[in-house]
Design a protein around this motif. Sequence first.
Motif, short mmCIF file in Angstrom:
data_model
loop_
_atom_site.label_atom_id
_atom_site.label_comp_id
_atom_site.label_asym_id
_atom_site.label_seq_id
_atom_site.Cartn_x
_atom_site.Cartn_y
_atom_site.Cartn_z
N VAL A 13 0.85 -1.20 0.00
CA VAL A 13 0.00 0.00 0.00
C VAL A 13 0.88 1.24 0.00
CG1 VAL A 13 -1.71 1.31 1.36
CG2 VAL A 13 -1.92 -1.16 1.12
N ARG A 14 1.94 1.20 0.80
CA ARG A 14 2.86 2.35 0.85
C ARG A 14 3.51 2.58 -0.49
NH1 ARG A 14 8.00 2.30 4.67
NH2 ARG A 14 9.02 4.11 3.80
N ASP A 15 3.92 1.52 -1.17
CA ASP A 15 4.51 1.65 -2.50
C ASP A 15 3.49 2.24 -3.49
OD1 ASP A 15 6.92 0.66 -1.64
OD2 ASP A 15 6.50 -1.41 -2.30
N ALA A 16 2.23 1.85 -3.36
CA ALA A 16 1.19 2.37 -4.26
C ALA A 16 1.00 3.87 -4.04
CB ALA A 16 -0.11 1.63 -4.03
N PHE A 17 0.99 4.30 -2.75
CA PHE A 17 0.85 5.73 -2.47
C PHE A 17 2.05 6.51 -3.00
CE2 PHE A 17 -2.34 4.83 0.99
CZ PHE A 17 -3.35 5.60 0.45
N GLU A 18 3.22 6.00 -2.85
CA GLU A 18 4.42 6.68 -3.35
C GLU A 18 4.40 6.79 -4.86
OE1 GLU A 18 7.91 4.79 -1.79
OE2 GLU A 18 7.56 5.53 0.22
N ALA A 19 3.89 5.77 -5.53
CA ALA A 19 3.80 5.81 -6.99
C ALA A 19 2.81 6.88 -7.43
CB ALA A 19 3.39 4.45 -7.53
N ILE A 20 1.71 6.99 -6.69
CA ILE A 20 0.72 8.01 -7.04
C ILE A 20 1.29 9.40 -6.80
CG2 ILE A 20 -1.51 9.00 -6.35
CD1 ILE A 20 -2.45 6.13 -5.79
N LEU A 21 1.93 9.58 -5.65
CA LEU A 21 2.46 10.90 -5.31
C LEU A 21 3.63 11.29 -6.22
CD1 LEU A 21 2.33 10.81 -1.41
CD2 LEU A 21 0.84 12.06 -2.97
N ASP A 22 4.45 10.39 -6.61
CA ASP A 22 5.58 10.72 -7.47
C ASP A 22 5.17 10.94 -8.92
OD1 ASP A 22 7.33 10.59 -5.38
OD2 ASP A 22 7.91 8.50 -5.74
#
Length: 130
Positions: A13-22
């Motif tokens: 989930v954290r990786d998914a949020f980072e991908a969205i934010l980046d």
Amino acid sequence: MDETDEYGEGGRVRDAFEAILDGGREPALPSVTDAAVAGGRRIRRRRTAVSGAVGALVAAALTAGIVAALPGTDSGRSSVPLAPASSPPLPRTGPVSPSPAPSEPSVVPTPRPGTTGIVTGEAPLSSPAP
């Protein structure tokens, strides 16, 4: 070992949020100048609309006043028909008042030939030439 394995479900989930934010860029903030120009246009539109409404109201009030002042067929007014200009005057049906007596004599005194017309004791009408 992979990072996602290390944290399990939370890592994914954290990786998914980072991908969205980046992946997305921040929205551009509007400039102060653009906001001032838009506000000025809004004020001008409002002022124009109010001026037009006031002008229309004044025109309607003036028109109503002029129409009210015009002679019309009011039930309270009695209209007297006018005779055409070419017709002879209508005879009077009521008593005729006597003509007023003249307050001044009908004969006007005129100066005798060869006189100036100035009576002794009266001032001349114009001053003598120097």
